[in-house]
Design a protein around this motif. Structure first.
Motif: not given
Length: 907
Positions: A169-178, A203-217
Motif C-alpha cells: 500500500g502506502s507504507a514501508i516496513i523496517y526492522k530497526i535497532v535503536v 522495533f518495527v518502523l512503519k513509514t508512510y510516504r504517499s500523498s496521504e501519508a499524514k492521513k494514514n499516520y
C-alpha cells in the motif's frame, strides 16, 4: 575567527582523530526520506572521552590565550557545555567557549539550535551556519514512549540498524535497532522477558510516504492511542511505542515480532503431532479473538464497564483487515515450536465509533481491506461499486477470523502445501463461477464456496485421531462464523474457544498453561514483578533432543513429523513481512519420512474424541494416526486413486514407502496433452502439481527469446515451450505476459498465447546475440524501480488506487548459449544485478532468471551451468539463476530459480 594555531596543537588533533574514528561514531539515519546513513556521536561516548586524562583542561589550554584561560572553569564546561565545546572544536571556533559559558541560553540543554539564539556570537556571518550544520552529529534525539515529535531532515535519529522487511500500500516496513542510550520507548510497566532481551532495542518502523501519508499516520496512531486505555495495552494487540514525523515521512514505532507473521508460521512450521502441541497451538491462537474483542468494545480511560458505565465510556471499533499477514508471532520461553504468542497488527483501517448505537448497527463504512478475507457485505465485486459507501458492522471482522481459522485448520491437519492448494482451489472456483481471476475468496454472491464446505467436511471426516481439537474448531467455531445467518460476536467465540480447550485439558489430563511460558503479556506492574517469586519456566515433557526440528526436542520413533516444504503462500495482502533476517534462512527443504502406524478413535457425546490407542513414552502424549496404510503425498502421476473423501484437494493417496519426497514432474508432452483437454472442455482435466502455480501468482512474467541465427533451427521447439508456459502463466500475471527478443526491439504484451506465438513467427533469426547487452537494457528498466512504489492507473470511475510495490519478476530466457565472444553475462548478473538487489534490500525471490537450453553442446552446457551454480550466489542467499533443458521438467522451468526443491544445484 578560526584559531589556525590551535587547530594544529596535539590535544585538538587528537580530538579530531577520535571524532572521525569508529570508536566515537555510530551509524544513524537522516536526510530526505530517512534514507541516508549519517554518523553521530552518542553523549555517553563524548562523556567517556572527555572524562579521561584532563582532556577538557588540555583542550581549553590549547584554544584559549593564557589571559583568557583563567576565566573558564573546566568543570563548568564539562557539566553544561560539553557538546557545545565539541561542536566549536569541529568548526575551528574553540576560543568561543569563553563566550558560550557566559550565556545560559547557549547551554547544551538548549541544543539543537534551529534558529540563531539572541546571545550567539556574531564574529563571522557564516559562523552560526557552520555551527548549526556541525551540531547534528552530537544532538541525536532520545526516542521516548508515546512520542509524537516533529523532526527536520537534518536531524540524525539514533537508529543504528535499519532493514527493510516489507512493503504494501502506502507504507514501508523496517526492522530497526535503536542505540540503547537513546531508547526510552518501552513504558516503565513493561518488563522484557528474558528470552526476548536480545531484542529489547529492536522495533518495527512503519513509514508512510504517499500523498496521504499524514492521513494514514493520524488514523493508525489514533487507533493505537485509543487502545492504550488506562495506559495498559492489550497483550493480544501489537504494542505501539510512539510516532514521529521526519521531513516528509510519517512514522510509527511498533513492537518487533521475532517470529514474523502468521503467514511465515504457516509456511515454516511443521504441523503439531501430539495432543500437547495441538492444544498449545490452538490455545495461543485463540487469543487473537480476545484482541479483536478489545477493539470491538474499547473502554476509555476511566476503565469502567457494567451498570455504571455510560455510552461515552465505550467505543465500538472495527479492524477491517484481519488476515495471516496482519497477525504477528512472538517466541515463548519454552523450546516447543508451538510455544508462540499471536497478536493483531496493522490498525491502518481501524475505525472507532461512540457506543451510542448497538454493536450490530451498521455504523462503520467499509474500507478496502485484504479482499480474500473480507466479508460478503464488505466486498466490492464490480468497478461501479468501488466508490460506493458500504455500511458494515463488527460481524465483518468475525468473518475474517473465521477465514483465518479455516486456513489454520487445513495447516494443522495437512501442512503448508495444502494451505497453498486450498487457496488455489478457492481461486479456481471463483473464476469458474464468473468472478475475477486471482481472487482467493471464501464466498461469491454472498454464498460460501463449495470448496470451503468440501475441505471442512474432509477434515471433520478424516482428521488424525490425535487432532480432535482441529475438528472441533471447525464444527464449533468456524461453522458458527461462516455458516450462521447472524455471526456471533468476538466475546462469544472467544469464550467458546476457551471452553473447548478446557474440556480437552480435562479429558486428556493436560495443562496448557504448563506447556509454555507463564504469560503472553510483557506488560506487568513492576512492583508486582519484584515481589513475585522467580521460577524456571515449565518445559513441556515432550521436549527432548532432535537436531532436525528444534533444540532439546524429540518426536520419538512412532510418528515422525514431516516438515512442510517451504513455499510462498501468496495472499492478496501486499504487505509481506518476511522472516526478518533476509538471506539468512535455513535450508528451504528438509525432508522427513512418515512412519505408518494405526489406531482407532471413537466420538464421545460431548464432541471430544476418546482415543482408542495412544502412547505415553515420557516425551509427550504420542497418538498414532487413524488406521490407514496410506498418506497424502505429492506426485506427478496423473492417475487418481479412490473417490470422495479418499481424495484430498485432487491429490491421490499413495502407499507409504521410505523414499524422500521428490518434486512433481511434468513433461512438455504431458503439459500439452493437459492443455488440449482443458481447451476441449474435458471434464476432470487436471494438471499434475498445479498447486505449484501458487508460487507464480502476482509476478511479472517475461520471455526473452534468443533469435540468433543458430537458434533458427529451434524455432518450432521454442514455440512449443512458450505455448505451454504462457498458457499456464497467463492467469498469474493480470498485466499480461511480455515477450522480447535478443536481435529485435519487438516487444509484445498480451494475455493471449497466440499473440506471443505470432511474435516468434514474425521475427527473423539472424546474427549472434549479445546476451549481456540485451539483459542490461531490459533490466535497466526494472532496476530503477527496485525498492520503489508504483502508482497504478486510475479505475474506470477515476479512482486512484494506492501505490503498490514493484511486482516481483520472472525471466524465462530461451537460448542455445551461442553468444558473442567475451559476453560477460555472469559479471552482469553477479556484480550489477545482484548488488543492486542487495543495495535496495530486495529479497532473493524478487528476481528469478531461468535459462532454458536448446542444444546439447558441452560448451553451452558449461556456460549455463556456471551461471546456474558457479557464481557463488547461493552462499550470499541470492541464488536467482537456474538452467534446464527445453524438454525437461516444466515445473523446473517455472520454479527452478525460485524454489530450492526444484533446483538441482550440487551441494
Amino acid at each position: 575567527m578560526v584559531d589556525s594555531n590551535a587547530q594544529h596543537k596535539a590535544a585538538v588533533l587528537d580530538f579530531h582523530k577520535w571524532r572521525h574514528s569508529s570508536e566515537a561514531q555510530l551509524p544513524g539515519v537522516g536526510g530526505p526520506g530517512m534514507e541516508t546513513t549519517c554518523r553521530f556521536i552518542p553523549r555517553s561516548t563524548l562523556d567517556k572521552y572527555f572524562a579521561k586524562d584532563r582532556r577538557v583542561e588540555e583542550l581549553l589550554d590549547a584554544v584559549l590565550e593564557s589571559h583568557e584561560r583563567s576565566t573558564v572553569d573546566a568543570s563548568y564546561v564539562r557539566h553544561h557545555y560539553l557538546q557545545s565545546f565539541a561542536i566549536l572544536l569541529c568548526v575551528g571556533q574553540g576560543p568561543m567557549i569563553r563566550h558560550f559559558q557566559q550565556n545560559q541560553s547557549l547551554r547544551d540543554q538548549h541544543l539543537p539550535h534551529r534558529t540563531q539564539p539572541h546571545d550567539f556570537p556574531m564574529t563571522e556571518p557564516a559562523f552560526f551556519e557552520a555551527f548549526k550544520n556541525a551540531q547534528w552529529q552530537f544532538c541525536a534525539p532520545k526516542l521516548e514512549y508515546g512520542m509524537d515529535d516533529r523532526f527536520k531532515e537534518e536531524d540524525i535519529l539514533p537508529v543504528v540498524r535499519k532493514e527493510k522487511i516489507g512493503e504494501g500500500g502506502s507504507a514501508i516496513i523496517y526492522k530497526i535497532v535503536v542505540n540503547e542510550d537513546y531508547n526510552s520507548l518501552r513504558p516503565s510497566i513493561e518488563i522484557v522477558p528474558d528470552h526476548r532481551r536480545n531484542h529489547r532495542n529492536t522495533f518495527v518502523l512503519k513509514t508512510y510516504r504517499s500523498s496521504e501519508a499524514k492521513k494514514n499516520y493520524d488514523i493508525e496512531r489514533r487507533s493505537y492511542m485509543r487502545l492504550r486505555f488506562a495506559e495498559n495495552p492489550s497483550p493480544y494487540i501489537v504494542a505501539y511505542y510512539g510516532g514521529f514525523v521526519h521531513g516528509s515521512t510519517y512514522n510509527i514505532i511498533l513492537e518487533y515480532a521475532d517470529q514474523g507473521t502468521l503467514e511465515d508460521f504457516i509456511r515454516d512450521t511443521p504441523t503439531p503431532s501430539t495432543i500437547e502441541d495441538i492444544l498449545l497451538f490452538w490455545d495461543r491462537l485463540f487469543n487473537i479473538i480476545h484482541g479483536v474483542m478489545n477493539i470491538h468494545g474499547l473502554m476509555t480511560h476511566d476503565g469502567k464497564t457494567g451498570k455504571n458505565s455510560s455510552a461515552s465510556q465505550i467505543l465500538f471499533g472495527l479492524h477491517q483487515d484481519i488476515n495471516p499477514a496482519n497477525i504477528l508471532v512472538f517466541s515463548g520461553s519454552g523450546n516447543s515450536l508451538y510455544d508462540r504468542y499471536f497478536k493483531i497488527a496493522d490498525l491502518g483501517l481501524t475505525q472507532f465509533k461512540p457506543s451510542v448505537l448497538q454493536p450490530g448497527d451498521p455504523s462503520h463504512l467499509a474500507a478496502f481491506g485484504t479482499r480474500a478475507y473480507s466479508a460478503p457485505e464488505a466486498f466490492r465485486s464490480h468497478p461501479d461499486t468501488e466508490s460506493s459507501p458500504l455500511q458494515i458492522t463488527q460481524a465483518a471482522d468475525m468473518w475474517s477470523i473465521g477465514c483465518v481459522l479455516s486456513e489454520l485448520s487445513v495447516w494443522a491437519c495437512h501442512g503448508s502445501r495444502r494451505v497453498a492448494e486450498y487457496r488455489r482451489r478457492r481461486e479456481m472456483e471463483v473464476e469458474d463461477k464468473g468472478g475475477d481471476g486471482g481472487e482467493r475468496l471464501f464466498h461469491l454472491d454472498c454464498k460460501l464456496l463449495d470448496v470451503v464446505n468440501e475441505i471442512h467436511q474432509d477434515i471433520q471426516t478424516n482428521t488424525r485421531a490425535c487432532d480432535h481439537t482441529t475438528r472441533l474448531v471447525l464444527e464449533n467455531l468456524v461453522d458458527d462464523i461462516l455458516q450462521s445467518a447472524e455471526r456471533p460476536n468476538a466475546k462469544f467465540i472467544f469464550e467458546k474457544s476457551k471452553r473447548l480447550i478446557k474440556r480437552a485439558e480435562k479429558r486428556f489430563e493436560v495443562s496448557v498453561s504448563r506447556l509454555g511460558g507463564n504469560t503472553s503479556s510483557d506488560y506487568v506492574d513492576s512492583n508486582v514483578a519484584k515481589s513475585r517469586p522467580r521460577t524456571p519456566p515449565q518445559v513441556p515433557p515432550q521436549c527432548a533432543s532432535s537436531p532436525k526440528l528444534s533444540p532439546n526436542r524429540d518426536y520419538g520413533s512412532q510418528l515422525k513429523v514431516e516438515v512442510p516444504i517451504r513455499e510462498s503462500l501468496v495472499t492478496d495482502a501486499n504487505l509481506e513481512l518476511s522472516r526478518l533476517s533476509l538471506g539468512s534462512h535455513p535450508s528451504l527443504y528438509e525432508r522427513h519420512h512418515k512412519s505408518p502406524s494405526q489406531s482407532s478413535n471413537q466420538r464421545s457425546n460431548d464432541g471430544i474424541d476418546t482415543l482408542g490407542a495412544f502412547q505415553a513414552n515420557g516425551q509427550g502424549t504420542r497418538v498414532t494416526p487413524e488406521a490407514s496404510p496410506f498418506t497424502v503425498a505429492s506426485t506427478h502421476t496423473q492417475e487418481d486413486v479412490g473417490t470422495g473423501n479418499s481424495q484430498l484437494f485432487g491429490r491421490r493417496l499413495v502407499q507409504q514407502h521410505g523414499d524422500d519426497r521428490k518434486p512433481p514432474i511434468l513433461s512438455i508432452e504431458e503439459g500439452h496433452e493437459w492443455k488440449r483437454k482443458k481447451k476441449d472442455g474435458a471434464h476432470g482435466a487436471k494438471l499434475a502439481g498445479s498447486e505449484n502455480l501458487t508460487y507464480l501468482h502476482e509476478r511479472d512474467h517475461i520471455f526473452l527469446i534468443d533469435n540468433s541465427k543458430t537458434m533458427k533451427q529451434h524455432r518450432s521447439k521454442t514455440q512449443k515451450v512458450v505455448s505451454l508456459l504462457a498458457y499456464m502463466l497467463k492467469k498469474q500475471d493480470k498485466d499480461g505476459l511480455d515477450i522480447l527478443f535478443t536481435q529485435s526491439s519487438l516487444k509484445i504484451n498480451s494475455r493471449k498465447t497466440k499473440d506471443l506465438l505470432r511474435a516468434i513467427d514474425r521475427v527473423d533469426f539472424e546474427g549472434i546475440s549479445d546476451m549481456r547487452g540485451r539483459l542490461s537494457g531490459i533490466f535497466s528498466e526494472h532496476i530503477s524501480k527496485f525498492g520503489t512504489e508504483i502508482t497504478p492507473p486510475k479505475s474506470l470511475l477515476g479512482r486512484q488506487p494506492p501505490s503498490q510495490a514493484q511486482k516481483r519478476l520472472s525471466f524465462y530466457i530461451l537460448t542455445d548459449a551461442k553468444w558473442q565472444p567475451k559476453n560477460d553475462v555472469e559479471g552482469y548478473i553477479k556484480d550489477i544485478l545482484v548488488q543492486e538487489m542487495q543495495a535496495k534490500h530486495c529479497p532473493k525471490e524478487h528476481v528469478a532468471i531461468q535459462f532454458i537450453r536448446f542444444n546439447d553442446d558441452q560448451e553451452s552446457i558449461d556456460k549455463l551451468d556456471k551461471l546456474d551454480h558457479g557464481l557463488g550466489l547461493k552462499a550470499v542467499g541470492m541464488d536467482i539463476v537456474d538452467h534446464t533443458y527445453w524438454n525437461g521438467n516444466v515445473w523446473k522451468m517455472l520454479l527452478g530459480a525460485l524454489n530450492d526443491w526444484y533446483d538441482d544445484d550440487p551441494p
